[in-house]
Design an enzyme around this catalytic site. Structure first.
Site, short mmCIF file in Angstrom:
data_model
loop_
_atom_site.label_atom_id
_atom_site.label_comp_id
_atom_site.label_asym_id
_atom_site.label_seq_id
_atom_site.Cartn_x
_atom_site.Cartn_y
_atom_site.Cartn_z
CG ASP A 39 -0.23 0.06 2.54
OD1 ASP A 39 0.75 -0.70 2.72
OD2 ASP A 39 -0.63 0.86 3.41
CD GLU A 66 4.19 0.90 6.76
OE1 GLU A 66 4.97 1.27 7.63
OE2 GLU A 66 3.85 1.64 5.80
#
Length: 499
Positions: A125, A190
């Site tokens: 991400d 994250e």
């Protein structure tokens, strides 16, 4: 004197010795050449991955985050890995709704009980990015300019994840046995706090992680042009301080001078958090910090770091400290207060004569050994309430800790770091810098606390990659040579004695 006819049996003995000692068999040159000859393919794969807008902070982008997880799983599956997409549940939104969290990808290559097993962590991400934020190129279209690959997520963390995947691919393509078993755990949340990951690690502690010897994290960067091994990160306590006054926004001409304004209160208490010289004014914070040892001071002294280029890179004329050791120490091993913004305040272009009814400050305090987030929460809340009380304001203050992430610190004398130094020496022919990271990678502490495994941070990102910023990039050099570093590192780790 040895005669010629004696040589074959002698060679047989030598060869037998070689087979039992894999170090002598390491085909680094062949693997390195394979990586060089496939770099265009590696860049194209990174381009495909960067094109996916896997911004985990934007709920409307959640399908893209899941698509990114599926692409990661498909890539690993195509290589013959034992791959799972692990459901980690849902995220509760502030409006009361829930949305599915992106699944976590786990993969395994090899299960030889006679080999070490490493587990590579990464995330796919990214932070938000828009062209109008000041990017010189389209952030989701990987653009190669003078050997730099510009795109959101290029360095943080898609290229490092791919470099690890290419590492396994290179061994496979040349039919060279992997020197260790390799596991992957790749997440898609994250950048917004790794929602759901901690619980998953705890659940899989005795299954997926049971045979893991070491955990490798490559989600950070070098400090200079010299390759580095990272042995510590700061934690982070992220707070909101909300001051609420009148029931609605007011006109400053009509009501200014008659009400005690929430914004004035908020600015007043924020000003008591840190002095102009950088001293944290909250009682108890500085006292909790582990003292700087002579050994640590010497390590900082030996690190390659240019203050002038650091200043010019960030575009300032003066820093908080003027010498290298003080600067690195305050970047890595001392806490700091940063004020990030004020929600509810007027911030659009133009003029608006408003008195905001409710304003919420966002600030954070970076954590270092031996600070404890639970204690910091109490210290900050008590301090701000006491400062606010002295103002004798009728407005209401509410302090909330939104994130409480602990710092992480490894032992640089651990064999994992010796293996890292050897791999850096082989690939780059220099000694690695041992550095800490000022930012927070909370999963490191979770891995340590839950699994009890030893961890190393092995970065390949450049010092000027612009993580979280406009024009983020990964240089071709770091991407390709970084893949070689990972190849060499697996070889070095295979020689470590069983712990």
């Amino acid at each position: 004197m040895m005669t010629i006819w004696q040589l074959p049996s002698m060679l047989l003995v030598i060869t037998s010795g070689v087979i039992s000692h894999p170090h002598a068999l390491f085909q680094y040159d062949e693997l390195s050449q394979y990586v060089d000859s496939h770099q265009e393919e590696y860049v194209q794969t990174l381009r495909d991955w960067v094109a996916v807008e896997s911004d985990s902070s934007d709920v409307s982008r959640r399908p893209d985050c899941q698509r990114m997880m599926n692409m990661t799983a498909e890539k690993l599956r195509a290589m013959g890995g034992n791959v799972e997409l692990v459901d980690i549940g849902v995220q509760q939104l502030s409006n009361g709704q829930t949305v599915a969290l992106p699944k976590v990808v786990t993969a395994q290559f090899g299960s030889d009980p006679n080999k070490k097993t490493v587990c590579v962590y990464g995330h796919v991400d990214v932070q938000p990015a828009k062209l109008e934020d000041g990017w010189a190129t389209e952030p989701y279209n990987l653009t190669d300019i003078n050997g730099n690959l510009y795109g959101r997520g290029a360095s943080d963390n898609k290229a490092p994840v791919l470099a690890w995947i290419h590492t396994v691919e290179a061994y496979q393509a040349l039919t060279i046995d992997l020197p260790v078993n390799v596991k992957f755990i790749i997440e898609g949340m994250e950048e917004t706090g790794s929602n759901g990951l901690d619980a998953m690690i705890m659940v899989q502690k005795d299954t997926f992680f049971s045979d893991v010897d070491y955990i490798i994290i490559s989600d950070c960067g070098w400090l200079s042009r010299r390759p580095a091994l990272t042995y510590g990160t700061r934690g982070n306590c992220y707070f909101s301080a909300e001051v609420e006054g009148p029931k609605q926004d007011l006109h400053s001409g009509v009501y200014g001078g008659t009400v005690i304004e929430p914004m004035t209160d908020l600015i007043g208490i924020l000003d008591t958090l840190i002095s102009p010289s950088g001293t944290i004014l909250i009682p108890g914070i500085r006292e909790a910090v582990a003292p700087l040892s002579d050994d640590e001071w010497k390590m900082y002294q030996d690190i390659e770091f240019d203050i002038e280029s650091f200043k010019s890179k960030i575009g300032v004329s003066q820093l908080m400290y003027s010498n290298k050791v003080d600067l690195l120490a305050h970047r890595w091993r001392y806490p700091t207060v940063s004020i990030h913004g004020i929600e509810g305040a007027f911030s659009a272009p133009g003029t608006k004569t408003v008195i905001p009814a409710k304003v919420i400050a966002k600030f954070s305090i970076r954590q270092v050994p031996n600070m404890d987030p639970a204690e910091v929460k109490k210290q900050v809340t008590d301090y701000l309430n006491s400062v606010f009380a002295k103002r004798k304001s009728p407005n209401k203050l509410k302090v909330t800790m939104l994130i409480g992430a602990k710092p992480w610190l490894a032992d640089t004398k651990h064999p994992l770091y010796q293996a890292g130094k050897a791999a850096v020496k082989r690939v780059f022919n220099v000694e690695a810098d041992l550095i800490r990271e000022g930012g927070t990678i909370p999963v490191a502490k979770t891995f340590e606390d839950v699994t009890g495994k030893s961890i190393i941070m092995l970065p390949i990102g450049g010092f000027d990659d612009g993580l979280h910023s406009q024009n983020e990039k990964m240089s071709r050099y770091n991407y390709i040579e970084g893949t070689k570093l990972f190849i060499a590192y697996l070889h070095e780790v295979s020689h470590l004695g069983k712990e």
